[in-house]
Motif scaffolding. Structure first.
Motif, PDB file in Angstrom:
ATOM      1  N   THR A  54       0.850  -1.181   0.000  1.00  0.00           N
ATOM      2  CA  THR A  54       0.000   0.000   0.000  1.00  0.00           C
ATOM      3  C   THR A  54       0.892   1.239   0.000  1.00  0.00           C
ATOM      4  O   THR A  54       2.113   1.147   0.000  1.00  0.00           O
ATOM      5  CB  THR A  54      -0.905   0.024   1.246  1.00  0.00           C
ATOM      6  OG1 THR A  54      -0.082   0.251   2.399  1.00  0.00           O
ATOM      7  CG2 THR A  54      -1.653  -1.288   1.409  1.00  0.00           C
ATOM      8  N   SER A  55       0.293   2.390   0.050  1.00  0.00           N
ATOM      9  CA  SER A  55       1.054   3.640   0.156  1.00  0.00           C
ATOM     10  C   SER A  55       1.135   4.108   1.606  1.00  0.00           C
ATOM     11  O   SER A  55       1.597   5.209   1.884  1.00  0.00           O
ATOM     12  CB  SER A  55       0.389   4.733  -0.689  1.00  0.00           C
ATOM     13  OG  SER A  55      -0.953   4.938  -0.268  1.00  0.00           O
ATOM     14  N   ILE A  56       0.707   3.244   2.525  1.00  0.00           N
ATOM     15  CA  ILE A  56       0.701   3.580   3.947  1.00  0.00           C
ATOM     16  C   ILE A  56       2.023   3.166   4.577  1.00  0.00           C
ATOM     17  O   ILE A  56       2.492   2.046   4.371  1.00  0.00           O
ATOM     18  CB  ILE A  56      -0.456   2.861   4.668  1.00  0.00           C
ATOM     19  CG1 ILE A  56      -1.788   3.215   4.011  1.00  0.00           C
ATOM     20  CG2 ILE A  56      -0.470   3.213   6.151  1.00  0.00           C
ATOM     21  CD1 ILE A  56      -2.950   2.376   4.523  1.00  0.00           C
ATOM     22  N   ALA A  57       2.628   4.077   5.316  1.00  0.00           N
ATOM     23  CA  ALA A  57       3.879   3.752   6.009  1.00  0.00           C
ATOM     24  C   ALA A  57       3.626   2.711   7.087  1.00  0.00           C
ATOM     25  O   ALA A  57       2.612   2.748   7.774  1.00  0.00           O
ATOM     26  CB  ALA A  57       4.488   5.012   6.612  1.00  0.00           C
ATOM     27  N   ILE A  58       4.546   1.781   7.242  1.00  0.00           N
ATOM     28  CA  ILE A  58       4.350   0.697   8.203  1.00  0.00           C
ATOM     29  C   ILE A  58       4.655   1.175   9.617  1.00  0.00           C
ATOM     30  O   ILE A  58       5.555   1.989   9.837  1.00  0.00           O
ATOM     31  CB  ILE A  58       5.219  -0.518   7.822  1.00  0.00           C
ATOM     32  CG1 ILE A  58       4.705  -1.772   8.524  1.00  0.00           C
ATOM     33  CG2 ILE A  58       6.694  -0.281   8.134  1.00  0.00           C
ATOM     34  CD1 ILE A  58       5.113  -3.052   7.854  1.00  0.00           C
ATOM     35  N   THR A  59       3.882   0.682  10.574  1.00  0.00           N
ATOM     36  CA  THR A  59       4.057   1.045  11.988  1.00  0.00           C
ATOM     37  C   THR A  59       4.047  -0.227  12.833  1.00  0.00           C
ATOM     38  O   THR A  59       3.727  -1.317  12.349  1.00  0.00           O
ATOM     39  CB  THR A  59       2.934   1.983  12.460  1.00  0.00           C
ATOM     40  OG1 THR A  59       1.669   1.341  12.244  1.00  0.00           O
ATOM     41  CG2 THR A  59       2.969   3.303  11.698  1.00  0.00           C
ATOM     42  N   LEU A  60       4.361  -0.074  14.122  1.00  0.00           N
ATOM     43  CA  LEU A  60       4.480  -1.227  15.000  1.00  0.00           C
ATOM     44  C   LEU A  60       3.188  -2.029  15.101  1.00  0.00           C
ATOM     45  O   LEU A  60       3.224  -3.262  15.186  1.00  0.00           O
ATOM     46  CB  LEU A  60       4.918  -0.770  16.399  1.00  0.00           C
ATOM     47  CG  LEU A  60       5.114  -1.870  17.438  1.00  0.00           C
ATOM     48  CD1 LEU A  60       6.201  -2.846  16.999  1.00  0.00           C
ATOM     49  CD2 LEU A  60       5.452  -1.271  18.803  1.00  0.00           C
ATOM     50  N   ASP A  61       2.036  -1.342  15.068  1.00  0.00           N
ATOM     51  CA  ASP A  61       0.794  -2.096  15.233  1.00  0.00           C
ATOM     52  C   ASP A  61       0.467  -2.973  14.034  1.00  0.00           C
ATOM     53  O   ASP A  61      -0.500  -3.730  14.058  1.00  0.00           O
ATOM     54  CB  ASP A  61      -0.384  -1.173  15.569  1.00  0.00           C
ATOM     55  CG  ASP A  61      -0.736  -0.215  14.434  1.00  0.00           C
ATOM     56  OD1 ASP A  61      -0.105  -0.289  13.363  1.00  0.00           O
ATOM     57  OD2 ASP A  61      -1.638   0.619  14.639  1.00  0.00           O
ATOM     58  N   ARG A  62       1.281  -2.896  12.974  1.00  0.00           N
ATOM     59  CA  ARG A  62       1.141  -3.845  11.854  1.00  0.00           C
ATOM     60  C   ARG A  62       1.726  -5.201  12.230  1.00  0.00           C
ATOM     61  O   ARG A  62       1.414  -6.214  11.602  1.00  0.00           O
ATOM     62  CB  ARG A  62       1.859  -3.270  10.620  1.00  0.00           C
ATOM     63  CG  ARG A  62       1.567  -4.014   9.340  1.00  0.00           C
ATOM     64  CD  ARG A  62       0.095  -3.855   8.930  1.00  0.00           C
ATOM     65  NE  ARG A  62      -0.143  -4.534   7.667  1.00  0.00           N
ATOM     66  CZ  ARG A  62      -0.307  -5.855   7.554  1.00  0.00           C
ATOM     67  NH1 ARG A  62      -0.260  -6.612   8.618  1.00  0.00           N
ATOM     68  NH2 ARG A  62      -0.530  -6.408   6.369  1.00  0.00           N
ATOM     69  N   PHE A  63       2.584  -5.221  13.247  1.00  0.00           N
ATOM     70  CA  PHE A  63       3.229  -6.456  13.691  1.00  0.00           C
ATOM     71  C   PHE A  63       2.626  -6.984  14.992  1.00  0.00           C
ATOM     72  O   PHE A  63       2.571  -8.179  15.214  1.00  0.00           O
ATOM     73  CB  PHE A  63       4.731  -6.223  13.883  1.00  0.00           C
ATOM     74  CG  PHE A  63       5.423  -5.864  12.598  1.00  0.00           C
ATOM     75  CD1 PHE A  63       5.909  -6.851  11.756  1.00  0.00           C
ATOM     76  CD2 PHE A  63       5.571  -4.537  12.222  1.00  0.00           C
ATOM     77  CE1 PHE A  63       6.533  -6.521  10.569  1.00  0.00           C
ATOM     78  CE2 PHE A  63       6.195  -4.197  11.028  1.00  0.00           C
ATOM     79  CZ  PHE A  63       6.679  -5.187  10.199  1.00  0.00           C
ATOM     80  N   ARG A  64       2.220  -6.082  15.858  1.00  0.00           N
ATOM     81  CA  ARG A  64       1.511  -6.477  17.081  1.00  0.00           C
ATOM     82  C   ARG A  64       0.629  -5.317  17.524  1.00  0.00           C
ATOM     83  O   ARG A  64       1.018  -4.154  17.412  1.00  0.00           O
ATOM     84  CB  ARG A  64       2.483  -6.879  18.183  1.00  0.00           C
ATOM     85  CG  ARG A  64       3.330  -5.755  18.762  1.00  0.00           C
ATOM     86  CD  ARG A  64       4.171  -6.259  19.929  1.00  0.00           C
ATOM     87  NE  ARG A  64       4.919  -5.176  20.572  1.00  0.00           N
ATOM     88  CZ  ARG A  64       4.456  -4.421  21.557  1.00  0.00           C
ATOM     89  NH1 ARG A  64       3.223  -4.613  22.013  1.00  0.00           N
ATOM     90  NH2 ARG A  64       5.202  -3.469  22.097  1.00  0.00           N
ATOM     91  N   LYS A  65      -0.541  -5.640  18.008  1.00  0.00           N
ATOM     92  CA  LYS A  65      -1.470  -4.613  18.456  1.00  0.00           C
ATOM     93  C   LYS A  65      -1.551  -4.644  19.976  1.00  0.00           C
ATOM     94  O   LYS A  65      -2.113  -5.585  20.552  1.00  0.00           O
ATOM     95  CB  LYS A  65      -2.860  -4.854  17.849  1.00  0.00           C
ATOM     96  CG  LYS A  65      -2.899  -4.686  16.342  1.00  0.00           C
ATOM     97  CD  LYS A  65      -4.317  -4.841  15.822  1.00  0.00           C
ATOM     98  CE  LYS A  65      -4.355  -4.691  14.301  1.00  0.00           C
ATOM     99  NZ  LYS A  65      -3.944  -3.365  13.845  1.00  0.00           N
TER     100      LYS A  65
END
Length: 326
Positions: free
Chosen positions: A92-103
């Motif tokens: 996607t065009s969305i920058a990746i953040t920590l909550d993509r790996f764990r919420k």
């Protein structure tokens, strides 16, 4: 005649003794998931989390790769005739953040997401432990989609497992390899997560995506032999339902021998901290050596499963990391 016979027998036994003394023991060659050539950086520290926080090793990664987060979710079924090389993961065009790996879950007083069967009272040490976390997203060629069905259209959404590995190389060399776009499918490899010598947790692949951690593999459980084929050019594997975690190998382990000095306390603490956030039961936590069909993988070497299990029991079992398509 009898004398000559005795001489021959003595010579035979002398030769046998010499061979036993000088012969090298048989070795099973360690074949890492990729060819890592950079020597491990020496980290000067005591092997305790409190000390390691003051001496983090230098982790290098390409921030440009982290500018695009992969599409969330799983695909229905793999294509019967995939292009060669296989298509990269969809971004996607969305920058990746920590909550993509764990919420992260709500504060401890809210227990709605905790498993009552595995929710242990955490020790003060486990509550205070907080590892450094880094996102070093793998290149889109080096991981793929998880699928709800296999190539034949059979259900493929098996309960998740955790597969433990070791790098046989430095954390930085692994990052460099995973962040390089590989068009050759034989060079496409990844873990979901890597735990460095100092306990730093490095995230490569989101848990809803399929990391290429164990090619020709099967997990044997009470359900039978579990493996899913997602590419007609490669054998079935555990990758479609596995979460791959690797431990950075200590400097004295950069060889193909059976053992080395072992992993640091910080690595075991971070591993227990991380695994507790998956809520995967202990009986579905395995190693690369166990699931490998080829017999060539022996990682993670010198792994202390009893210590890991003891540390794991000090953490509350939650589900911050949701593996697979659920």
């Amino acid at each position: 005649m009898q004398f000559k016979r005795l001489i021959a027998i003595a010579f035979f036994f002398l030769t046998l003794i010499i061979l036993i003394i000088y012969a090298e023991p048989a070795k099973t060659k360690v074949i890492a998931d990729a060819k890592f050539i950079e020597p491990s950086q020496k980290v000067t520290q005591q092997n305790t989390p409190s000390k390691l926080k003051q001496n983090f090793q230098n982790i290098n990664f390409s921030p440009e790769v982290n500018l695009s987060s992969p599409v969330v979710g799983c695909e229905l079924q793999p294509p019967a005739n995939p292009p060669s090389p296989s298509l990269p993961a969809k971004l996607t065009s969305i920058a990746i953040t920590l909550d993509r790996f764990r919420k992260p879950l709500p504060p401890p007083e809210s227990k709605q997401n905790q498993n009552p069967e595995t929710n242990n009272t955490p020790s003060p040490k486990s509550l205070n432990y907080s590892p450094r976390e880094i996102i070093a997203l793998a290149a889109a060629s080096n991981y793929g989609e998880r699928y709800l069905k296999d190539l034949s259209g059979n259900p493929a959404n098996l309960p998740p497992i955790i597969v433990l590995h070791e790098t046989v190389g430095s954390a930085n060399s692994v990052i460099n390899f995973f962040q390089e776009f590989h068009t050759d499918e034989d060079n496409q490899a990844s873990y979901h997560t890597l735990i460095a010598i100092d306990g730093t947790i490095i995230y490569f692949v989101p848990p809803d995506k399929r990391a290429f951690g164990a090619g020709n593999s099967v997990f044997v459980s009470s359900l039978g032999k579990e493996a899913i084929q997602t590419n007609p050019r490669y054998p079935s594997s555990v990758n479609n339902f596995a979460y791959h975690i690797s431990l950075e190998t200590p400097q004295d382990g950069m060889h193909n021998g059976y053992t080395h000095s072992g992993y640091t306390e910080a690595q075991y603490q971070s591993l227990a901290w991380l695994v507790a956030k998956t809520d995967v039961p202990l009986e579905r936590i395995t190693t690369h050596k166990i699931v490998d069909r080829s017999g060539s993988r022996i990682d993670p070497r010198s792994f202390n499963f009893n210590l890991f299990q003891k540390l794991l029991s000090t953490y509350p079992r939650v589900k911050e990391i949701s593996i697979g398509c659920s």
